[in-house]
Design an enzyme around this catalytic site. Structure first.
Site, PDB file in Angstrom:
ATOM      1  N   ALA A   1     104.088  77.294  -0.066  1.00 18.57           N
ATOM      2  CA  ALA A   1     103.286  76.180  -0.552  1.00 18.57           C
ATOM      3  C   ALA A   1     102.074  76.772  -1.261  1.00 18.57           C
ATOM      4  O   ALA A   1     101.698  77.921  -1.014  1.00 18.57           O
ATOM      5  CB  ALA A   1     102.860  75.297   0.618  1.00 18.57           C
TER       6      ALA A   1
ATOM      7  N   GLY B   1     106.708  77.934   2.682  1.00 21.58           N
ATOM      8  CA  GLY B   1     107.416  76.795   2.109  1.00 21.58           C
ATOM      9  C   GLY B   1     108.624  77.205   1.264  1.00 21.58           C
ATOM     10  O   GLY B   1     109.570  76.432   1.123  1.00 21.58           O
TER      11      GLY B   1
ATOM     12  N   GLU C   1     111.331  77.634   3.678  1.00 20.35           N
ATOM     13  CA  GLU C   1     111.682  76.295   4.166  1.00 20.35           C
ATOM     14  C   GLU C   1     112.460  75.500   3.130  1.00 20.35           C
ATOM     15  O   GLU C   1     113.376  74.746   3.465  1.00 20.35           O
ATOM     16  CB  GLU C   1     110.401  75.559   4.573  1.00 20.35           C
ATOM     17  CG  GLU C   1     109.727  76.236   5.764  1.00 20.35           C
ATOM     18  CD  GLU C   1     108.345  75.667   6.053  1.00 20.35           C
ATOM     19  OE1 GLU C   1     107.435  75.895   5.223  1.00 20.35           O
ATOM     20  OE2 GLU C   1     108.178  75.003   7.080  1.00 20.35           O
TER      21      GLU C   1
ATOM     22  N   GLU D   1     102.865  81.775   7.622  1.00 19.78           N
ATOM     23  CA  GLU D   1     101.781  80.799   7.744  1.00 19.78           C
ATOM     24  C   GLU D   1     100.733  81.202   8.774  1.00 19.78           C
ATOM     25  O   GLU D   1      99.542  80.964   8.597  1.00 19.78           O
ATOM     26  CB  GLU D   1     102.344  79.418   8.132  1.00 19.78           C
ATOM     27  CG  GLU D   1     103.051  78.684   7.014  1.00 19.78           C
ATOM     28  CD  GLU D   1     104.541  78.989   6.917  1.00 19.78           C
ATOM     29  OE1 GLU D   1     105.005  79.981   7.517  1.00 19.78           O
ATOM     30  OE2 GLU D   1     105.229  78.223   6.242  1.00 19.78           O
TER      31      GLU D   1
HETATM   32  C1  HXC Z   1      99.243  80.106  -4.390  1.00 20.63           C
HETATM   33  C2  HXC Z   1     100.134  82.176  -4.802  1.00 20.63           C
HETATM   34  C3  HXC Z   1     100.938  82.096  -3.653  1.00 20.63           C
HETATM   35  C4  HXC Z   1     100.856  80.919  -2.862  1.00 20.63           C
HETATM   36  C5  HXC Z   1     101.311  83.988  -4.603  1.00 20.63           C
HETATM   37  N1  HXC Z   1     100.383  83.355  -5.356  1.00 20.63           N
HETATM   38  N2  HXC Z   1     101.651  83.239  -3.555  1.00 20.63           N
HETATM   39  N3  HXC Z   1      99.303  81.188  -5.157  1.00 20.63           N
HETATM   40  N4  HXC Z   1      99.997  79.945  -3.267  1.00 20.63           N
HETATM   41  N5  HXC Z   1     101.596  80.735  -1.777  1.00 20.63           N
HETATM   42  C6  HXC Z   1      99.751  83.843  -6.585  1.00 20.63           C
HETATM   43  C7  HXC Z   1      98.716  84.925  -6.276  1.00 20.63           C
HETATM   44  O1  HXC Z   1      97.516  84.333  -5.866  1.00 20.63           O
HETATM   45  C8  HXC Z   1      98.622  85.605  -7.612  1.00 20.63           C
HETATM   46  O2  HXC Z   1      97.816  84.825  -8.475  1.00 20.63           O
HETATM   47  C9  HXC Z   1     100.037  85.541  -8.147  1.00 20.63           C
HETATM   48  O3  HXC Z   1     100.700  84.491  -7.410  1.00 20.63           O
HETATM   49  C10 HXC Z   1     100.819  86.823  -7.908  1.00 20.63           C
HETATM   50  O4  HXC Z   1     100.730  87.159  -6.532  1.00 20.63           O
HETATM   51  P1  HXC Z   1     100.292  88.602  -5.998  1.00 20.63           P
HETATM   52  O5  HXC Z   1      99.818  88.423  -4.598  1.00 20.63           O
HETATM   53  O6  HXC Z   1      99.365  89.257  -6.968  1.00 20.63           O
HETATM   54  O7  HXC Z   1     101.691  89.369  -6.028  1.00 20.63           O
HETATM   55  P2  HXC Z   1     102.195  90.562  -5.088  1.00 20.63           P
HETATM   56  O8  HXC Z   1     101.101  91.558  -4.877  1.00 20.63           O
HETATM   57  O9  HXC Z   1     103.477  91.004  -5.677  1.00 20.63           O
HETATM   58  O10 HXC Z   1     102.477  89.880  -3.665  1.00 20.63           O
HETATM   59  C11 HXC Z   1     103.488  88.936  -3.498  1.00 20.63           C
HETATM   60  C12 HXC Z   1     103.346  88.192  -2.148  1.00 20.63           C
HETATM   61  C13 HXC Z   1     101.921  87.589  -2.034  1.00 20.63           C
HETATM   62  C14 HXC Z   1     103.615  89.151  -0.988  1.00 20.63           C
HETATM   63  C15 HXC Z   1     104.422  87.096  -2.137  1.00 20.63           C
HETATM   64  O11 HXC Z   1     101.646  86.859  -3.231  1.00 20.63           O
HETATM   65  C16 HXC Z   1     101.745  86.674  -0.887  1.00 20.63           C
HETATM   66  O12 HXC Z   1     101.602  87.118   0.241  1.00 20.63           O
HETATM   67  N6  HXC Z   1     101.704  85.360  -1.158  1.00 20.63           N
HETATM   68  C17 HXC Z   1     101.427  84.353  -0.142  1.00 20.63           C
HETATM   69  C18 HXC Z   1     102.631  84.195   0.766  1.00 20.63           C
HETATM   70  C19 HXC Z   1     102.348  83.133   1.823  1.00 20.63           C
HETATM   71  O13 HXC Z   1     101.459  83.298   2.664  1.00 20.63           O
HETATM   72  N7  HXC Z   1     103.108  82.066   1.788  1.00 20.63           N
HETATM   73  C20 HXC Z   1     102.972  80.995   2.728  1.00 20.63           C
HETATM   74  C21 HXC Z   1     102.074  79.961   2.126  1.00 20.63           C
HETATM   75  S1  HXC Z   1     101.704  78.717   3.308  1.00 20.63           S
HETATM   76  P3  HXC Z   1      96.572  85.450  -9.275  1.00 20.63           P
HETATM   77  O14 HXC Z   1      95.979  84.268  -9.963  1.00 20.63           O
HETATM   78  O15 HXC Z   1      95.708  86.105  -8.270  1.00 20.63           O
HETATM   79  O16 HXC Z   1      97.229  86.426 -10.207  1.00 20.63           O
HETATM   80  C22 HXC Z   1     103.049  77.744   3.307  1.00 20.63           C
HETATM   81  C23 HXC Z   1     102.926  76.740   4.340  1.00 20.63           C
HETATM   82  C24 HXC Z   1     103.662  75.487   4.347  1.00 20.63           C
HETATM   83  O17 HXC Z   1     103.973  77.850   2.575  1.00 20.63           O
HETATM   84  C25 HXC Z   1     103.071  74.643   5.413  1.00 20.63           C
HETATM   85  C26 HXC Z   1     101.680  75.003   5.812  1.00 20.63           C
HETATM   86  C27 HXC Z   1     100.656  73.924   5.729  1.00 20.63           C
END
Ligand code: HXC
Length: 257
Positions: free
Chosen positions: A65, A108, A111, A131
């Site tokens: 998400a 997400g 999911e 998360e």
């Molecule tokens: C918003 C995101 C994002 C996310 C990545 N980006 N994941 N933006 N929401 N979930 C954006 C980054 O901010 C970045 O933008 C760009 O995508 C590229 O990501 P990087 O981190 O630079 O890439 P990399 O180093 O290759 O790492 C990849 C990754 C990492 C390991 C997937 O991006 C990551 O850990 N993302 C978050 C994963 C996460 O926690 N997902 C769960 C979300 S919560 P910029 O602008 O900086 O270039 C969820 C919950 C649902 O899904 C229900 C809860 C309420």
């Protein structure tokens, strides 16, 4: 295209939804949810579509998400906005849906893949529910669907530690139906979808409904439901055609597809 966050393509009787926010690794913001759900509904309502594929990019199916969109939200924003409710509509689609996953399928994203009927994974796929590292829990069904898919031990470990698993481990755990080389992922998913779409559409929908019922009912009522549906398919022309084609050693020409 009328959609901002996805690409929608039709190839024969297969509809392909490609998540398309590459700069955010396909993070699922509100607009993305609306686009995916309305495209899937559009395909579900189209009698010329017999199967749907949802896919992302080589790098990410979806990295979760959208954290930037959610970070400042309050309980009231979440509750009154009924956040993530839209995804339930995708789960109600009757047409079979395949997730074709390469790269990150996190939070997400994992999911969303689990919301589909089955997952074909590229060898590059990574699944996780990180998360907890953000101070939240899964919110699009992960705590329920991941647990049903992989069992308590692995679901607990993944949800409590945020550990990501690779494609091989995901296959061993029963999270994905198959792992294929990344270069073949889309062709494989497309041809699997074509196979499904070549069957009788009502029969495929009934099969999907019965497998899903296995997660909702006791064994006894599930078996009873199956028996009723099994008997009912003998009312379909496609049953006559399928069995006649076998006996006549030819390919079936199903009417309802
Ligand atoms: C918003 C995101 C994002 C996310 C990545 N980006 N994941 N933006 N929401 N979930 C954006 C980054 O901010 C970045 O933008 C760009 O995508 C590229 O990501 P990087 O981190 O630079 O890439 P990399 O180093 O290759 O790492 C990849 C990754 C990492 C390991 C997937 O991006 C990551 O850990 N993302 C978050 C994963 C996460 O926690 N997902 C769960 C979300 S919560 P910029 O602008 O900086 O270039 C969820 C919950 C649902 O899904 C229900 C809860 C309420």
């Amino acid at each position: 295209s009328e959609y901002e966050n996805i690409l929608l393509e039709r190839s024969g009787r297969v509809g392909i939804i490609t998540l398309n926010r590459p700069k955010a690794l396909n993070a699922l913001n509100f607009g993305m949810m609306q686009d995916v759900v309305s495209a899937a509904t559009e395909l579900d309502n189209d009698p010329d579509v017999g199967a749907i594929v949802i896919t992302g990019s080589e790098r990410a199916f979806a990295a979760g998400a959208d954290i930037k969109e959610m970070s400042e939200k309050t309980y009231m924003d979440m509750y009154l906005g009924n956040w993530f409710r839209g995804w339930d509509t995708l789960a109600a689609v009757r047409t079979p849906v395949i997730a074709a996953v390469a790269g990150h399928a996190l939070g997400g994203g994992c999911e969303l893949a689990l919301l589909c009927d089955f997952i074909i994974a590229a060898d590059t796929a990574k699944f996780g529910q990180p998360e907890i590292k953000l101070g939240v829990i899964p919110g699009i069904g992960g705590s329920q669907r991941l647990t049903r898919a992989v069992g308590k031990a692995k679901a607990m470990e993944m949800i409590l530690t945020g550990r990501t698993i690779g494609a091989e481990e995901a296959e061993r755990a029963g999270l994905v139906s198959r792992v294929v080389p990344a270069a073949d992922l889309l062709d494989d998913a497309r041809s699997t979808a074509e196979t499904i779409a070549s069957m009788s559409a009502p029969v495929a929908m009934l099969g999907k409904e019965l497998v899903n019922a296995a997660f909702e009912t006791s064994l006894d009522s599930g078996i009873r439901l199956e028996r009723r549906v099994f008997h009912s398919v003998f009312a379909l022309e496609d049953q006559k055609e399928g069995m006649a084609a076998f006996i006549e050693k030819r390919k079936p020409d199903f009417k309802h597809r």
